[in-house]
Design an enzyme around this catalytic site. Structure first.
Site, PDB file in Angstrom:
ATOM      1  N   SER A 143       0.821  -1.211   0.000  1.00  0.00           N
ATOM      2  CA  SER A 143       0.000   0.000   0.000  1.00  0.00           C
ATOM      3  C   SER A 143       0.849   1.252   0.000  1.00  0.00           C
ATOM      4  O   SER A 143       1.942   1.276   0.575  1.00  0.00           O
ATOM      5  CB  SER A 143      -0.884   0.004   1.257  1.00  0.00           C
ATOM      6  OG  SER A 143      -1.463   1.275   1.460  1.00  0.00           O
ATOM      7  N   TYR A 147      -2.079  -0.828  10.644  1.00  0.00           N
ATOM      8  CA  TYR A 147      -2.369  -1.405   9.308  1.00  0.00           C
ATOM      9  C   TYR A 147      -1.188  -1.135   8.375  1.00  0.00           C
ATOM     10  O   TYR A 147      -0.663  -2.061   7.755  1.00  0.00           O
ATOM     11  CB  TYR A 147      -3.657  -0.793   8.729  1.00  0.00           C
ATOM     12  CG  TYR A 147      -3.719  -0.942   7.240  1.00  0.00           C
ATOM     13  CD1 TYR A 147      -3.363   0.107   6.396  1.00  0.00           C
ATOM     14  CD2 TYR A 147      -4.074  -2.160   6.656  1.00  0.00           C
ATOM     15  CE1 TYR A 147      -3.367  -0.042   5.025  1.00  0.00           C
ATOM     16  CE2 TYR A 147      -4.076  -2.312   5.281  1.00  0.00           C
ATOM     17  CZ  TYR A 147      -3.718  -1.253   4.467  1.00  0.00           C
ATOM     18  OH  TYR A 147      -3.695  -1.404   3.105  1.00  0.00           O
ATOM     19  N   LYS A 164       1.870  -3.640   6.430  1.00  0.00           N
ATOM     20  CA  LYS A 164       2.279  -3.638   5.018  1.00  0.00           C
ATOM     21  C   LYS A 164       3.806  -3.469   4.916  1.00  0.00           C
ATOM     22  O   LYS A 164       4.473  -4.134   4.134  1.00  0.00           O
ATOM     23  CB  LYS A 164       1.554  -2.533   4.249  1.00  0.00           C
ATOM     24  CG  LYS A 164       0.070  -2.788   4.095  1.00  0.00           C
ATOM     25  CD  LYS A 164      -0.204  -4.112   3.382  1.00  0.00           C
ATOM     26  CE  LYS A 164      -1.676  -4.363   3.196  1.00  0.00           C
ATOM     27  NZ  LYS A 164      -1.937  -5.698   2.583  1.00  0.00           N
ATOM     28  N   LEU A 221     -13.533   7.237   0.575  1.00  0.00           N
ATOM     29  CA  LEU A 221     -14.251   8.380  -0.004  1.00  0.00           C
ATOM     30  C   LEU A 221     -15.274   7.984  -1.067  1.00  0.00           C
ATOM     31  O   LEU A 221     -16.446   8.393  -0.996  1.00  0.00           O
ATOM     32  CB  LEU A 221     -13.245   9.366  -0.613  1.00  0.00           C
ATOM     33  CG  LEU A 221     -13.872  10.592  -1.303  1.00  0.00           C
ATOM     34  CD1 LEU A 221     -14.616  11.468  -0.296  1.00  0.00           C
ATOM     35  CD2 LEU A 221     -12.805  11.410  -2.031  1.00  0.00           C
TER      36      LEU A 221
HETATM   37  C1  WQD Z   1      -9.354   9.540   0.811  1.00  0.00           C
HETATM   38  C2  WQD Z   1      -9.499  11.029   1.084  1.00  0.00           C
HETATM   39  C3  WQD Z   1      -9.945  11.546   3.382  1.00  0.00           C
HETATM   40  C4  WQD Z   1     -13.947   9.811   3.588  1.00  0.00           C
HETATM   41  C5  WQD Z   1      -7.046   4.354   2.674  1.00  0.00           C
HETATM   42  C6  WQD Z   1      -6.012   3.554   3.355  1.00  0.00           C
HETATM   43  C7  WQD Z   1      -4.978   3.105   2.349  1.00  0.00           C
HETATM   44  C8  WQD Z   1      -5.677   2.368   1.247  1.00  0.00           C
HETATM   45  C9  WQD Z   1      -6.751   3.234   0.607  1.00  0.00           C
HETATM   46  C10 WQD Z   1      -5.712  -0.014   1.477  1.00  0.00           C
HETATM   47  C11 WQD Z   1      -8.809  11.448   2.386  1.00  0.00           C
HETATM   48  C12 WQD Z   1     -11.106  11.968   2.491  1.00  0.00           C
HETATM   49  C13 WQD Z   1     -12.706  10.205   3.109  1.00  0.00           C
HETATM   50  C14 WQD Z   1     -14.894  10.803   3.984  1.00  0.00           C
HETATM   51  C15 WQD Z   1     -13.333  12.513   3.378  1.00  0.00           C
HETATM   52  N1  WQD Z   1      -6.264   1.179   1.755  1.00  0.00           N
HETATM   53  N2  WQD Z   1     -12.414  11.539   3.007  1.00  0.00           N
HETATM   54  N3  WQD Z   1     -14.537  12.118   3.856  1.00  0.00           N
HETATM   55  O1  WQD Z   1      -7.284   7.221   3.744  1.00  0.00           O
HETATM   56  O2  WQD Z   1      -6.386   7.843   1.426  1.00  0.00           O
HETATM   57  O3  WQD Z   1      -6.441   5.481   2.125  1.00  0.00           O
HETATM   58  O4  WQD Z   1      -7.655   3.618   1.639  1.00  0.00           O
HETATM   59  O5  WQD Z   1      -4.705  -0.255   0.878  1.00  0.00           O
HETATM   60  O6  WQD Z   1      -4.074   2.271   3.003  1.00  0.00           O
HETATM   61  O7  WQD Z   1      -5.383   4.377   4.309  1.00  0.00           O
HETATM   62  O8  WQD Z   1      -8.569   6.623   1.632  1.00  0.00           O
HETATM   63  O9  WQD Z   1     -10.868   6.939   0.870  1.00  0.00           O
HETATM   64  O10 WQD Z   1     -10.424   6.899   3.374  1.00  0.00           O
HETATM   65  O11 WQD Z   1      -9.711   8.875   2.035  1.00  0.00           O
HETATM   66  O12 WQD Z   1     -13.038  13.717   3.278  1.00  0.00           O
HETATM   67  O13 WQD Z   1     -16.031  10.499   4.428  1.00  0.00           O
HETATM   68  O14 WQD Z   1     -10.884  11.326   1.265  1.00  0.00           O
HETATM   69  O15 WQD Z   1      -9.706  12.545   4.376  1.00  0.00           O
HETATM   70  O16 WQD Z   1      -8.258  12.738   2.204  1.00  0.00           O
HETATM   71  P1  WQD Z   1      -7.132   6.903   2.301  1.00  0.00           P
HETATM   72  P2  WQD Z   1      -9.982   7.281   2.007  1.00  0.00           P
END
Ligand code: WQD
Length: 338
Positions: free
Chosen positions: A127, A152, A156, A203
């Site tokens: 990741s 987590y 990795k 997201l």
């Molecule tokens: C993306 C952006 C949030 C939800 C995670 C894991 C990573 C990988 C992918 C496995 C961020 C913003 C999100 C919401 C928001 N997983 N957001 N409101 O955290 O980049 O990565 O998933 O391999 O290891 O950490 O993904 O989709 O949670 O967030 O504003 O309700 O969207 O702050 O900037 P992230 P995410």
């Protein structure tokens, strides 16, 4: 005659199921091992409706050495793709030992299994979270890893280290490490997609759940970052593009391995998009306006991370086909169908 028999651990999961489809479409025979911790058996119906193939899934706990060894007695694999792991960042902070026990023991049991049958060719699901808040962007495979932001992410990093040390000792054991950026979207057929057993926290699925009324509104976690519109930047990659990269990695291993062993590749499309830009893409493809509010930052979030993917393109001949509008279009179609 198939190109070979591949074990896909986590084969009924989100990325696993899309990779099973791509492997089948590219001439491989596939066996899955998945205990449905974060998936459903019905995914195999979707895989069958796309490919015409009913795969076999062994419902076993891969952290159980005996059960995993038995699987490798029943099948002789030409390679394996190891997806099966717990992946909820927040949950890993609450339950670190569960994450270390599950994610690391399952990896070591799969390595043992391949070795027990004189096989190798392991693709490990890593990741971009290993980079943390990188000092340089886009990140390349030689960008130094930072202190993990969560247990987590640490599993990795440790998984990568286990394979570095194991391959150093066993030169005939070929491995490829794939660092995913932000997987999103659904298969263009609409028959499989992201269908986690736990409530979505990423997201794109949160956006589509708000869009179809399953959730009231989306909170944008922070609009005061030092980015072009104040919200965080990520590299969103369509799950089908990600899946195909795994097929190319398996083919590279079966042809003798990557540029080094283990070979390491970033899998992002090399485009950084802000949260607000992703919301705009949804509104554009769905024709709906999304109910969202600007809220406080989420602890543990990195400000910006996106990939330099030139090494995967150069060495694996990997060319992503989809952009953020395809991601939102397929994710929205999948959500509406669900
Ligand atoms: C993306 C952006 C949030 C939800 C995670 C894991 C990573 C990988 C992918 C496995 C961020 C913003 C999100 C919401 C928001 N997983 N957001 N409101 O955290 O980049 O990565 O998933 O391999 O290891 O950490 O993904 O989709 O949670 O967030 O504003 O309700 O969207 O702050 O900037 P992230 P995410």
């Amino acid at each position: 005659m198939s190109k070979g028999k591949i074990l896909v651990t986590g084969g009924t999961g989100y990325i696993g199921s899309h990779t099973v489809v791509d492997l089948l479409e590219n001439g491989f025979e596939v066996v899955s091992a998945d205990n449905y911790h974060n998936s459903k058996a019905s995914v195999m119906d979707g895989i069958e409706s796309i490919t015409g193939v009913r795969i076999v899934n062994h419902n076993i706990d891969l952290a159980d050495a005996t059960a995993t060894a038995k699987l490798f007695e029943e099948h002789r694999f030409d390679g394996a793709i190891h997806f099966a792991a717990y992946k909820a960042v927040g949950e890993s902070v609450e339950k670190p030992l569960e994450y270390f026990r599950n994610n690391l023991n399952s990896l070591m049991n799969v390595i043992d299994g391949l070795r027990s049958q004189g096989s190798s060719n392991l693709v490990f699901s890593s990741s971009c979270s290993v980079y943390g808040n990188a000092d340089e962007l886009p990140v390349t495979e030689s960008t130094p890893r930072k202190e993990a932001e969560s247990p987590y992410a640490r599993t990795k990093q440790m998984g990568e280290d286990i394979l570095y040390d194991f391959c150093a000792q066993h030169k005939d054991f070929n491995a490829i490490l794939l660092r995913y950026f932000n997987p999103a979207g659904a298969h263009p057929s609409g028959k499989i997609g992201e269908d986690a057993a736990n409530p979505a926290s990423n997201l794109v699925p949160v956006i589509t759940e708000v869009g179809c009324g399953k959730r009231d509104k989306l909170t944008v976690f922070g609009d005061d970052y030092d980015t072009r519109d104040g919200s965080c930047i990520r590299d969103y990659i369509h799950v089908s593009d990600l899946a195909h990269a795994h097929t190319l990695a398996v083919e590279a291993l079966m042809a003798g391995g990557g540029s080094e062993n283990p070979a390491l590749y970033n899998l992002g499309i090399g485009e950084g998009l802000t949260v607000l830009e992703v919301i705009n893409a949804f509104e554009k493809v769905s024709g709906k306006s999304l109910n969202y509010e600007l809220g406080p930052r989420r602890p543990g979030d990195v400000v910006a991370v996106y990939a330099d993917r030139s090494k995967a393109t150069r060495e694996l001949k990997w060319e992503p086909k989809y952009g953020v509008e395809d991601i939102m279009r397929t994710a929205w179609a999948w959500e509406e169908k669900r």
